[in-house]
Design a protein around this motif. Sequence first.
Motif, short mmCIF file in Angstrom:
data_model
loop_
_atom_site.label_atom_id
_atom_site.label_comp_id
_atom_site.label_asym_id
_atom_site.label_seq_id
_atom_site.Cartn_x
_atom_site.Cartn_y
_atom_site.Cartn_z
N ILE A 8 0.83 -1.20 0.00
CA ILE A 8 0.00 0.00 0.00
C ILE A 8 0.87 1.26 0.00
CG2 ILE A 8 -1.62 1.35 1.39
CD1 ILE A 8 -2.89 -0.93 -0.12
N SER A 234 -14.82 3.72 1.38
CA SER A 234 -14.37 3.63 -0.01
C SER A 234 -13.98 2.19 -0.32
CB SER A 234 -13.16 4.55 -0.23
OG SER A 234 -12.64 4.40 -1.55
N SER A 236 -12.22 -0.66 -2.56
CA SER A 236 -11.17 -0.78 -3.56
C SER A 236 -11.79 -1.26 -4.87
CB SER A 236 -10.09 -1.77 -3.10
OG SER A 236 -10.64 -3.06 -2.91
N TRP A 241 -11.26 -4.75 -0.54
CA TRP A 241 -10.99 -3.99 0.68
C TRP A 241 -11.94 -2.80 0.79
CZ3 TRP A 241 -7.35 -5.65 4.15
CH2 TRP A 241 -6.44 -6.62 3.69
N ALA A 243 -11.73 1.03 2.75
CA ALA A 243 -11.00 2.00 3.56
C ALA A 243 -12.01 2.98 4.15
CB ALA A 243 -9.97 2.74 2.72
N MET A 254 -8.13 0.30 7.14
CA MET A 254 -8.49 -0.65 6.10
C MET A 254 -9.09 -1.88 6.73
SD MET A 254 -5.34 -0.78 3.38
CE MET A 254 -5.90 -2.40 2.87
N TRP A 279 -9.67 5.10 -2.82
CA TRP A 279 -8.75 4.13 -3.40
C TRP A 279 -8.23 4.61 -4.76
CZ3 TRP A 279 -6.50 -0.15 -1.47
CH2 TRP A 279 -7.00 -0.65 -0.26
N SER A 283 -6.18 -0.34 -6.97
CA SER A 283 -6.35 -0.96 -5.65
C SER A 283 -5.04 -1.12 -4.89
CB SER A 283 -7.03 -2.35 -5.76
OG SER A 283 -8.29 -2.25 -6.39
N LEU A 286 -3.88 4.43 -1.51
CA LEU A 286 -4.95 5.25 -0.96
C LEU A 286 -4.58 6.71 -1.08
CD1 LEU A 286 -5.59 3.23 2.33
CD2 LEU A 286 -7.08 3.30 0.33
#
Length: 431
Positions: A8, A234, A236, A241, A243, A254, A279, A283, A286
């Motif tokens: 990430i 949000s 992905s 995922w 967030a 996350m 995202w 993906s 962030l």
Amino acid sequence: MYLLPLHIILLSFLAFSAAPCPADSFSEPVTHNEIHFTKFQTDELHQEPIASPDGRLIAYMHVEEQDLGRRRLWVMERDGQNPRPLVVEPRHHFQAYPQWSPDGEHIAYTSNLGGETAIWTVRLAGGPPRKITDRHLGTSAFGSMAAWAPDSQSLAVNAAGVEEQQLLRYHMSGGLPDTLYQAKSIGLPAWAPDQERILFGGEPHQSGRTWSLDLAAGTAEPFDSGGVAGGYLSFSPDGAWVAFQADPGPHIYMIPATGGTAVQVTDEALVSGARTVAWDHDSQALLFSAHPLYPPGFRAHLAMADTTGENFTILADISESGNAPWQPPSWSPDERLIAFTSIGEDTTIAVASTEGGEVRHLTRGSGQTFSSDGTEIAFTHEKALWATNLAGEDPYPITLALPDGIVFPQWSPDGEWISFRSGQTLWKVSS
């Protein structure tokens, strides 16, 4: 226990900048806990970044001269080049929450133009904005947001009703909205890439306060976020995922899209808070607005300006002990001194000369108000109201300590009374 992917990358737009930068650009990444943190450096105020579905562009809110009434939707190239407004509207209002349509052709945003909270869309290719909602959504412009359906043909919007709040679906083809769900509380929605459900913030439950609406069944169930109560969700793009942001801070978390343990991904060593997470297109990253910690070399000053906003004058550098002004300063009646709260090793009442900028620290305390004759300053200390002379000699209590403490003291113009707030109550006491 779900583990956070180590690939990430956190791309941050600063909420403010301490000093002008030679050019708008992304910094070199800083790595904390195997996560790369990169900030966009600018001397302007940029917020709420979100990447286009193809990753070429970033949309964001540009706040001209830090005036919320001039908060407008802009877009720029991925590397920060060619920034330009998408919505040019001279009337004083503000815009929020840009959301790209999955096909990349439109951006939806919230606006309070004309005093009515509404969702608008604008084409990336150009043309005037289009108002999508048919009513005042019943919230502030920061209280409602649009979430695009994966087919880009409709948007889910949260609205405040008379008795219950609503989740409405507006079609890009026009017409009245469909009511997807009603509940006591419905917060900002996020539409899952599989088209089958929408997440939204709602009433607290045992595992958080996020709810999952099954679109086929029309029923909502608690979403397990590991007890972390967050919002501004949000998904992905790959659907794996979610967030979101959560207090304190707030900070960015996350969680797997199926629910489970939430993991904080923003580092408190780098930012004091982070919000409006989105995202990236692949993906793998962030984007969010960050509130950076004061960088080395940041200096706090006491300043004044006349009522035209011009003749801005720096009175004193008050950063030597890590001090910063706190709570509203108070003018002396003769306008020769300004009293303020200074935060350092001890929180103290201080006065600065408006003529030379000299600073004197009087006594421990916070909040301040000059007496009408300018000979004393009232302030709060250890939940009680106190007063001192301008030499800081022999400060004395005016009241006993109150359980809820005392804030915002204000001396009356005739010098006979001091008002203050304690809890939810406004008091006055003879001076």
